[in-house]
Write an enzyme that holds these catalytic residues in place. Structure first.
Site, PDB file in Angstrom:
ATOM      1  CG  ASP A   1       2.518  -4.792   9.663  1.00 43.36           C
ATOM      2  OD1 ASP A   1       1.818  -5.782   9.944  1.00 43.36           O
ATOM      3  OD2 ASP A   1       2.063  -3.774   9.111  1.00 43.36           O
TER       4      ASP A   1
ATOM      5  CE  LYS B   1      -1.191  -6.813   9.389  1.00 43.22           C
ATOM      6  NZ  LYS B   1      -0.720  -5.825  10.384  1.00 43.22           N
TER       7      LYS B   1
ATOM      8  CG  ASN C   1      -4.687  -7.678  17.735  1.00 42.84           C
ATOM      9  OD1 ASN C   1      -5.701  -8.386  17.794  1.00 42.84           O
ATOM     10  ND2 ASN C   1      -4.657  -6.573  17.018  1.00 42.84           N
TER      11      ASN C   1
ATOM     12  CB  THR D   1       1.298  -8.706  19.505  1.00 43.48           C
ATOM     13  OG1 THR D   1       0.120  -8.501  18.707  1.00 43.48           O
ATOM     14  CG2 THR D   1       2.333  -9.457  18.680  1.00 43.48           C
TER      15      THR D   1
ATOM     16  N   GLY E   1       0.633  -5.223  22.623  1.00 43.87           N
ATOM     17  CA  GLY E   1       1.010  -3.813  22.652  1.00 43.87           C
ATOM     18  C   GLY E   1       2.097  -3.549  23.677  1.00 43.87           C
TER      19      GLY E   1
ATOM     20  N   GLY F   1       3.631  -6.343  25.919  1.00 47.00           N
ATOM     21  CA  GLY F   1       4.522  -7.380  25.419  1.00 47.00           C
ATOM     22  C   GLY F   1       3.817  -8.419  24.578  1.00 47.00           C
TER      23      GLY F   1
ATOM     24  CG  ASN G   1      -1.978  -0.975   1.296  1.00 47.78           C
ATOM     25  OD1 ASN G   1      -2.392  -1.477   0.268  1.00 47.78           O
ATOM     26  ND2 ASN G   1      -2.443  -1.283   2.491  1.00 47.78           N
ATOM     27  CB  ALA G   2       0.617   4.653  -1.077  1.00 47.84           C
TER      28      ALA G   2
END
Length: 308
Positions: free
Chosen positions: A252, A43, A183, A220, A222, A225, A14-15
């Site tokens: 990522d 990603k 996550n 994950t 955040g 940890g 992506n941009a």
């Protein structure tokens, strides 16, 4: 790429249109922004860049459009040395992510898939040789589910599935993940998608995923940890204490770092410890790919005390 070596990432390119503002608007509210920057993202591309900057040999399979955003989307991949020969150039738009970053570092993201939506199993199979020869194949949830499943089935090496966002990938293919990386929100969704028990406890979700047949799971959390589980054993890895500027692309960077270390033969627990440090490093700088560390950069240290 020699047999059984390197990383192949099959994923989105992506941009990123990054807008900064004091805070995120409430529904129906308008807030004043401060700046807008166009940066490379996606990603798949982010994970490929993160792994390459850490010294891994990386090939990316994906697609961009024929617009001006295509060159932006590929710019850091090129300088990082990622092999882009399998990337398709299609008519139409490159994928776009509109990202708003608030002063506390948290972000909101709206993704327009563009060329990513045109990735078919056939286009993935066109690069079957590279996928089969990779030591590690990495996929996410920003390509069509059938293309993602095709990449997993072609893999002869280890498969990292970062199912973000959560999409309905064929269960038999999904269960080849080693590890599944999610996550806390994605983990609960995957568990529900596969018919597992409902839970809001992070450890219970990870254990539920293992119970469904995953060889290993990494969750994950955040700034808290990560959890890592394999062979029925669950460990917690704490995160370094840092001041977040922008969390865009930190997950990522974690996946790219994890892939790099697993490709080098490091045990999963050790690879997760390193990936947590890389993710914590990236949030201290703005942007996704421009914030990623190289193998020469010093990373924040994990806190002392009980950990993985």
């Amino acid at each position: 790429m020699s047999a059984g070596s390197g990383i192949v990432v099959v994923g989105s390119i992506n941009a990123d249109l990054v807008v900064t503002a004091h805070r995120h608007p409430r529904p129906g509210e308008t807030v004043a922004g401060r700046s807008m920057t166009v940066l490379p993202g996606g990603k798949g591309a982010n994970q490929a860049v993160a792994a390459a900057l850490l010294g891994a040999e990386v090939t990316l399979i994906g697609a961009v459009g024929s617009d001006a955003y295509a060159d932006v989307a590929l710019s850091v991949l090129t300088t990082a040395g990622v092999d882009l020969r399998p990337v398709q150039r299609t008519a139409g738009a490159t994928g776009i992510a509109v990202i708003q970053v608030a002063d506390d570092g948290e972000n909101t993201i709206v993704v327009l898939p563009g060329a990513n939506a045109g990735m078919t199993p056939g286009l993935v199979k066109a690069s079957a040789g590279a996928i089969r020869e990779a030591a590690v194949v990495v996929v996410q949830g920003e390509l069509p589910a059938d293309a993602t499943a095709a990449a997993i089935r072609l893999a002869a090496g280890r498969v990292i599935v970062n199912l973000a966002p959560v999409i309905a990938v064929d269960a038999a293919a999904l269960l080849r993940a080693d590890p599944l990386v999610v996550n806390e929100h994605e983990g609960a969704l995957v568990l529900a998608h596969l018919g597992g028990p409902t839970s809001v406890d992070h450890g219970a979700v990870v254990e539920g995923l293992l119970g469904l047949g995953f060889a290993s799971v990494v969750m994950t959390l955040g700034d808290a940890g990560a959890l890592v589980a394999e062979r029925g054993v669950l460990h917690r890895v704490p995160a370094p204490q840092v001041t977040a500027v922008d969390t865009t692309g930190a997950g990522d960077a974690f996946v790219g770092a994890l892939a790099a270390r697993l490709t080098a033969g490091e045990p999963l627990r050790d690879a997760v410890r390193f990936a947590v440090r890389v993710g914590s490093s990236t949030v201290q700088r703005p942007g996704a790919q421009p914030s990623y560390p190289t193998s020469a950069d010093e990373l924040p240290a994990l806190p002392e005390g009980p950990s993985a």
